[in-house]
Design a protein around this motif. Structure first.
Motif, PDB file in Angstrom:
ATOM      1  N   GLU A   1      64.911  68.141   7.039  1.00 23.76           N
ATOM      2  CA  GLU A   1      63.912  67.757   8.038  1.00 23.76           C
ATOM      3  C   GLU A   1      63.368  66.381   7.693  1.00 23.76           C
ATOM      4  O   GLU A   1      63.113  66.081   6.529  1.00 23.76           O
ATOM      5  CB  GLU A   1      62.765  68.766   8.053  1.00 23.76           C
ATOM      6  N   GLN A   2      63.189  65.547   8.717  1.00 25.63           N
ATOM      7  CA  GLN A   2      62.750  64.180   8.474  1.00 25.63           C
ATOM      8  C   GLN A   2      62.453  63.495   9.799  1.00 25.63           C
ATOM      9  O   GLN A   2      62.961  63.897  10.841  1.00 25.63           O
ATOM     10  CB  GLN A   2      63.866  63.405   7.739  1.00 25.63           C
ATOM     11  N   GLU A   3      61.630  62.467   9.746  1.00 24.00           N
ATOM     12  CA  GLU A   3      61.411  61.603  10.900  1.00 24.00           C
ATOM     13  C   GLU A   3      61.663  60.179  10.438  1.00 24.00           C
ATOM     14  O   GLU A   3      61.048  59.724   9.473  1.00 24.00           O
ATOM     15  CB  GLU A   3      59.988  61.765  11.441  1.00 24.00           C
ATOM     16  N   ILE A   4      62.589  59.500  11.116  1.00 26.30           N
ATOM     17  CA  ILE A   4      63.004  58.171  10.668  1.00 26.30           C
ATOM     18  C   ILE A   4      62.924  57.175  11.817  1.00 26.30           C
ATOM     19  O   ILE A   4      63.720  57.237  12.762  1.00 26.30           O
ATOM     20  CB  ILE A   4      64.455  58.198  10.137  1.00 26.30           C
ATOM     21  N   PRO A   5      61.997  56.241  11.744  1.00 25.92           N
ATOM     22  CA  PRO A   5      62.021  55.132  12.699  1.00 25.92           C
ATOM     23  C   PRO A   5      63.099  54.135  12.259  1.00 25.92           C
ATOM     24  O   PRO A   5      63.297  53.912  11.073  1.00 25.92           O
ATOM     25  CB  PRO A   5      60.618  54.527  12.607  1.00 25.92           C
ATOM     26  N   TYR A   6      63.795  53.564  13.226  1.00 29.51           N
ATOM     27  CA  TYR A   6      64.849  52.616  12.899  1.00 29.51           C
ATOM     28  C   TYR A   6      64.849  51.476  13.912  1.00 29.51           C
ATOM     29  O   TYR A   6      64.172  51.527  14.936  1.00 29.51           O
ATOM     30  CB  TYR A   6      66.217  53.315  12.830  1.00 29.51           C
ATOM     31  N   HIS A   7      65.615  50.449  13.631  1.00 32.08           N
ATOM     32  CA  HIS A   7      65.687  49.266  14.488  1.00 32.08           C
ATOM     33  C   HIS A   7      67.050  48.604  14.326  1.00 32.08           C
ATOM     34  O   HIS A   7      67.860  49.019  13.498  1.00 32.08           O
ATOM     35  CB  HIS A   7      64.561  48.275  14.127  1.00 32.08           C
ATOM     36  N   CYS A   8      67.276  47.555  15.102  1.00 30.52           N
ATOM     37  CA  CYS A   8      68.469  46.730  14.980  1.00 30.52           C
ATOM     38  C   CYS A   8      68.091  45.520  14.135  1.00 30.52           C
ATOM     39  O   CYS A   8      67.129  44.819  14.456  1.00 30.52           O
ATOM     40  CB  CYS A   8      68.964  46.304  16.361  1.00 30.52           C
ATOM     41  N   GLN A   9      68.821  45.293  13.064  1.00 27.63           N
ATOM     42  CA  GLN A   9      68.480  44.196  12.147  1.00 27.63           C
ATOM     43  C   GLN A   9      68.446  42.826  12.835  1.00 27.63           C
ATOM     44  O   GLN A   9      67.462  42.121  12.715  1.00 27.63           O
ATOM     45  CB  GLN A   9      69.467  44.190  10.969  1.00 27.63           C
ATOM     46  N   PRO A  10      69.489  42.439  13.593  1.00 25.08           N
ATOM     47  CA  PRO A  10      69.403  41.106  14.220  1.00 25.08           C
ATOM     48  C   PRO A  10      68.486  41.060  15.443  1.00 25.08           C
ATOM     49  O   PRO A  10      68.109  39.976  15.877  1.00 25.08           O
ATOM     50  CB  PRO A  10      70.846  40.794  14.619  1.00 25.08           C
ATOM     51  N   HIS A  11      68.132  42.221  15.996  1.00 22.98           N
ATOM     52  CA  HIS A  11      67.281  42.275  17.191  1.00 22.98           C
ATOM     53  C   HIS A  11      66.133  43.253  16.922  1.00 22.98           C
ATOM     54  O   HIS A  11      66.151  44.388  17.409  1.00 22.98           O
ATOM     55  CB  HIS A  11      68.104  42.728  18.404  1.00 22.98           C
ATOM     56  N   PRO A  12      65.126  42.852  16.143  1.00 27.59           N
ATOM     57  CA  PRO A  12      64.084  43.786  15.675  1.00 27.59           C
ATOM     58  C   PRO A  12      63.235  44.413  16.777  1.00 27.59           C
ATOM     59  O   PRO A  12      62.546  45.398  16.518  1.00 27.59           O
ATOM     60  CB  PRO A  12      63.241  42.931  14.726  1.00 27.59           C
ATOM     61  N   TRP A  13      63.289  43.897  17.993  1.00 31.05           N
ATOM     62  CA  TRP A  13      62.542  44.526  19.081  1.00 31.05           C
ATOM     63  C   TRP A  13      63.251  45.798  19.570  1.00 31.05           C
ATOM     64  O   TRP A  13      62.660  46.609  20.252  1.00 31.05           O
ATOM     65  CB  TRP A  13      62.354  43.552  20.253  1.00 31.05           C
ATOM     66  N   MET A  14      64.497  45.970  19.180  1.00 31.47           N
ATOM     67  CA  MET A  14      65.216  47.202  19.506  1.00 31.47           C
ATOM     68  C   MET A  14      64.793  48.268  18.502  1.00 31.47           C
ATOM     69  O   MET A  14      65.094  48.169  17.320  1.00 31.47           O
ATOM     70  CB  MET A  14      66.736  46.983  19.425  1.00 31.47           C
ATOM     71  N   LYS A  15      64.063  49.261  18.978  1.00 32.16           N
ATOM     72  CA  LYS A  15      63.522  50.289  18.083  1.00 32.16           C
ATOM     73  C   LYS A  15      63.852  51.683  18.608  1.00 32.16           C
ATOM     74  O   LYS A  15      63.975  51.886  19.807  1.00 32.16           O
ATOM     75  CB  LYS A  15      62.013  50.157  17.955  1.00 32.16           C
TER      76      LYS A  15
END
Length: 153
Positions: A129-143
């Protein structure tokens, strides 16, 4: 009467040292190392879930303000769909990068290695069980965010 020479004592000391080092190496490689690298025991139902959860990186995701990861807030249920696949359907390369480092006890470190070129996929089998926020490294507004929960069944 002959007395031992220092080279004789040196030879015995060297042999004793080599035997001790050999015993240490055998213990380390035979017992300690395999136990430290062993993966935790995980239920077969978690290792082979019923289906997969697919998260798409949609066309136009690179443009700030557009949808990027769909679904953006996904929930994976252990034993049901805890094998998650990110598919890049955009015409630009992207990543799946955790906001904070996350390591699953069975599957290892979460996050795509390198970029996902158009058409590429990244998959990860969550076993905890876990909650992980992530993003795109070259496009940090992509979440995006993935929540992994126990199934109620």
């Amino acid at each position: 009467m002959s007395t031992p020479t220092s080279s004789h004592a040196y030879g015995i000391g060297l042999i004793t040292l080599l035997v001790g080092l050999s015993a240490s190496v055998v213990f380390y490689t035979s017992f300690y190392l395999p136990e430290s690298l062993a993966k935790p025991s995980v239920s077969e139902n978690i290792l082979e879930p019923e289906k997969e959860l697919i998260i798409e990186i949609v066309p136009g995701a690179v443009i700030e303000g557009n949808e990027s990861y769909v679904p953006n807030k996904a929930t994976a249920l252990l034993t049901i769909n805890n094998k998650v696949i990110w598919k890049n359907n955009d015409d630009t390369a992207h990543t799946v990068t955790p906001d904070h480092r996350y390591t699953d006890g069975f599957s290892g470190e979460f996050g795509s290695t390198g970029v996902l070129k158009p058409g590429d996929t990244y998959e990860f089998l969550f076993t905890e069980e876990q909650e992980i926020p992530y993003h795109c490294q070259p496009h940090p507004w992509m979440k995006g965010k993935i929540s992994v929960e126990k199934s109620r069944f």
